[in-house]
Design a protein around this motif. Structure first.
Motif, PDB file in Angstrom:
ATOM      1  N   ALA A  48       0.887  -1.212  -0.042  1.00 35.16           N
ATOM      2  CA  ALA A  48      -0.005  -0.021   0.105  1.00 35.16           C
ATOM      3  C   ALA A  48       0.806   1.006   0.132  1.00 35.16           C
ATOM      4  O   ALA A  48       0.603   2.182  -0.779  1.00 35.16           O
ATOM      5  N   ALA A  49       1.962   1.333   0.857  1.00 29.87           N
ATOM      6  CA  ALA A  49       3.062   2.429   0.974  1.00 29.87           C
ATOM      7  C   ALA A  49       3.636   2.514  -0.598  1.00 29.87           C
ATOM      8  O   ALA A  49       3.583   3.813  -0.947  1.00 29.87           O
ATOM      9  N   ALA A  52       1.115   3.888  -3.111  1.00 34.90           N
ATOM     10  CA  ALA A  52       0.859   5.344  -2.614  1.00 34.90           C
ATOM     11  C   ALA A  52       1.984   6.349  -2.977  1.00 34.90           C
ATOM     12  O   ALA A  52       1.782   7.432  -3.418  1.00 34.90           O
ATOM     13  N   GLU A  56       2.220   2.042  -8.469  1.00 37.47           N
ATOM     14  CA  GLU A  56       1.248   1.069  -8.928  1.00 37.47           C
ATOM     15  C   GLU A  56       1.226   0.231 -10.111  1.00 37.47           C
ATOM     16  O   GLU A  56       0.875  -0.569 -10.312  1.00 37.47           O
TER      17      GLU A  56
END
Length: 70
Positions: A48-49, A52, A56
């Motif tokens: 996720a980090a 972000a 991605e």
């Protein structure tokens, strides 16, 4: 290996976004049966980090860049 992601500037095969989606699905499934998955939770948080941070669209293996920087 010439076709490996690292030799293609981490051009996506299986993207960070797809890995994060799968990790989130696994977290949800584990929660439905009250399974404790601390390594899965840590991997989800790391992806996720990384996502972000604008990564991605990279191949999921590019996360090593974030790990190496630590």
């Amino acid at each position: 290996v010439p076709t490996s992601p690292s030799n293609r500037d981490y051009e996506a095969g299986f993207t960070v976004a797809m890995m994060l989606k799968d990790l989130l699905l696994a977290r949800e499934a584990a929660g439905e049966v009250d399974a404790n998955t601390p390594l899965g939770a840590q991997a989800t948080d790391m992806y996720a980090a990384f996502a972000a941070g604008g990564n991605e669209g990279l191949d999921f293996s590019a996360i090593f860049k974030m790990i190496e920087a630590r």
